[in-house]
Design an enzyme around this catalytic site. Structure first.
Site, mmCIF file in Angstrom:
data_model
loop_
_atom_site.group_PDB
_atom_site.id
_atom_site.type_symbol
_atom_site.label_atom_id
_atom_site.label_comp_id
_atom_site.label_asym_id
_atom_site.label_seq_id
_atom_site.Cartn_x
_atom_site.Cartn_y
_atom_site.Cartn_z
ATOM 1 N N ASP A 58 0.846 -1.194 0.000
ATOM 2 C CA ASP A 58 0.000 0.000 0.000
ATOM 3 C C ASP A 58 0.881 1.243 0.000
ATOM 4 O O ASP A 58 1.734 1.420 0.871
ATOM 5 C CB ASP A 58 -0.909 0.023 1.236
ATOM 6 C CG ASP A 58 -1.807 1.251 1.242
ATOM 7 O OD1 ASP A 58 -2.866 1.207 0.586
ATOM 8 O OD2 ASP A 58 -1.437 2.263 1.872
ATOM 9 N N TYR A 64 3.002 10.298 -0.840
ATOM 10 C CA TYR A 64 4.116 9.874 0.011
ATOM 11 C C TYR A 64 5.451 10.222 -0.666
ATOM 12 O O TYR A 64 5.845 9.594 -1.659
ATOM 13 C CB TYR A 64 4.076 8.370 0.284
ATOM 14 C CG TYR A 64 2.859 7.865 1.028
ATOM 15 C CD1 TYR A 64 2.048 8.726 1.777
ATOM 16 C CD2 TYR A 64 2.518 6.518 0.999
ATOM 17 C CE1 TYR A 64 0.944 8.249 2.457
ATOM 18 C CE2 TYR A 64 1.409 6.035 1.683
ATOM 19 C CZ TYR A 64 0.624 6.903 2.405
ATOM 20 O OH TYR A 64 -0.480 6.419 3.074
ATOM 21 N N GLY A 111 3.956 -0.584 8.315
ATOM 22 C CA GLY A 111 4.970 0.254 7.699
ATOM 23 C C GLY A 111 6.347 -0.332 7.919
ATOM 24 O O GLY A 111 6.684 -0.753 9.028
ATOM 25 N N ARG A 134 10.677 0.086 7.074
ATOM 26 C CA ARG A 134 11.765 0.941 6.603
ATOM 27 C C ARG A 134 13.046 0.150 6.376
ATOM 28 O O ARG A 134 14.014 0.663 5.828
ATOM 29 C CB ARG A 134 12.027 2.054 7.615
ATOM 30 C CG ARG A 134 10.810 2.922 7.863
ATOM 31 C CD ARG A 134 11.094 4.087 8.763
ATOM 32 N NE ARG A 134 11.931 5.091 8.119
ATOM 33 C CZ ARG A 134 12.088 6.330 8.575
ATOM 34 N NH1 ARG A 134 11.465 6.715 9.672
ATOM 35 N NH2 ARG A 134 12.861 7.175 7.952
#
Length: 319
Positions: free
Chosen positions: A56, A61, A284, A286
């Site tokens: 998503d 972003y 999320g 990273r």
């Protein structure tokens, strides 16, 4: 990894999906601070290798950058995941974000997202925010047309309430709602969740770990040292009196997780997935290392007494 059908679509998605918000990098209004693209790409690939089958993202972003990173991560992969993105948040030549649900704007945004993502069709296209609210009908009518034209496979909304969904559904079925949902923020249980259940609208929730606060790795010192362009520095849940309560909540879910060899983040995600109305949760990422602290939530479920423990804590600690 087991999958679940998303609303009225033919998409069968895994309980967890890759959230690419922070992958947009720094230097824009709702950034998470600087981000290494190579770490983002490695995180996406690690998640797909672990069995996650959807990503998503959103045009806004990183002002297009997140979509470009997703495209790079998918280059050369024989098995592609579903790719979900969003429209409505736009930006000008000065990188200032503005809101538009006008038909011509949505069409331009869709074409731009297809180019950045290097796709022929978007699996799920979502209106990011119901703003400007007076234009939600025009925006949704355009989304319906894009689906009919084959630009997108399925269409959904994000951050809409039940009344707003009711206003637009007469123009065409809503496949999904993407709302925030976490232990400190259970608001959707009152109206949006029942509405989605009644209308066969799938629910993919974001921020189940409250923007990293419930991972068990967030400390007061770390929060104080967040980069200047990390939006969390100004988020209510990271400020008092919410912060003290939320850090105490982390210790409770850490204790629950320890019983099962799970992280606080996995407990937080499992709490969100406990409801049958929830199709899946966005996590999320990273870096590939972060995946290790969340992937177990795909199959982990809380016992009724543990859910009750969390409920009792929240009742005893209002803010």
């Amino acid at each position: 990894m087991q999958t679940k059908q998303l609303g009225n679509s033919d998409l069968h998605i895994t309980p967890l999906g890759v959230g690419a918000w922070a992958m947009g990098g720094g230097g824009w209004a709702f950034a998470w601070g600087p981000q290494d693209d190579s770490e983002s790409i490695a995180a996406i690939r690690a998640a797909l290798d672990a069995g996650i089958n959807w990503i998503d993202t959103a045009a806004v972003y990183g002002l297009g950058h997140s979509e470009e990173v997703v495209a790079k991560a998918l280059e050369g992969r024989s098995r592609k995941p579903y790719v979900f993105t969003k429209c409505e948040r736009c930006w000008d030549e000065n990188r200032q974000i503005y809101k538009s649900l006008k038909s011509d704007s949505i069409r331009k945004e869709c074409e731009a997202s297809l180019r950045r993502l290097k796709l022929d069709v978007i699996d799920l296209y979502q209106i990011h925010w119901p703003e400007p609210e007076e234009d939600i009908e025009e925006g949704w009518e355009t989304m319906v047309r894009l689906k009919e034209e084959g630009k997108v496979r399925w269409i959904g909304v994000s951050n809409f309430n039940a009344a707003q969904m009711k206003r637009i559904q007469k123009f065409g079925p809503i496949t999904s709602l993407q709302p925030p949902y976490s232990i400190p923020s259970p608001d959707i249980e009152t109206a949006a969740m029942p509405f989605c259940a009644e209308n066969n609208i799938g629910m993919i929730v974001y921020s189940p770990m409250k923007s990293g606060l419930l991972t068990g790795k967030m400390t007061r010192e770390r929060i104080e040292n967040l980069p200047a362009d990390d939006f969390r520095k100004n988020a209510l849940s990271f400020k008092e009196p919410h912060l003290t309560r939320n850090l105490a909540l982390v210790e409770l879910i850490r204790e629950i997780g320890n019983r099962h060899g799970r992280t606080p983040g996995e407990v937080a995600i499992a709490w969100a997935l406990r409801r049958p109305e929830i199709t899946a949760a966005i996590v999320g990422l990273r870096s590939p290392a972060q995946l290790e602290g969340v992937i177990g939530a795909a199959g982990f479920r809380l016992a009724p007494e543990e859910i009750a423990e969390i409920a009792a804590f929240m009742t005893a600690n209002p803010v």
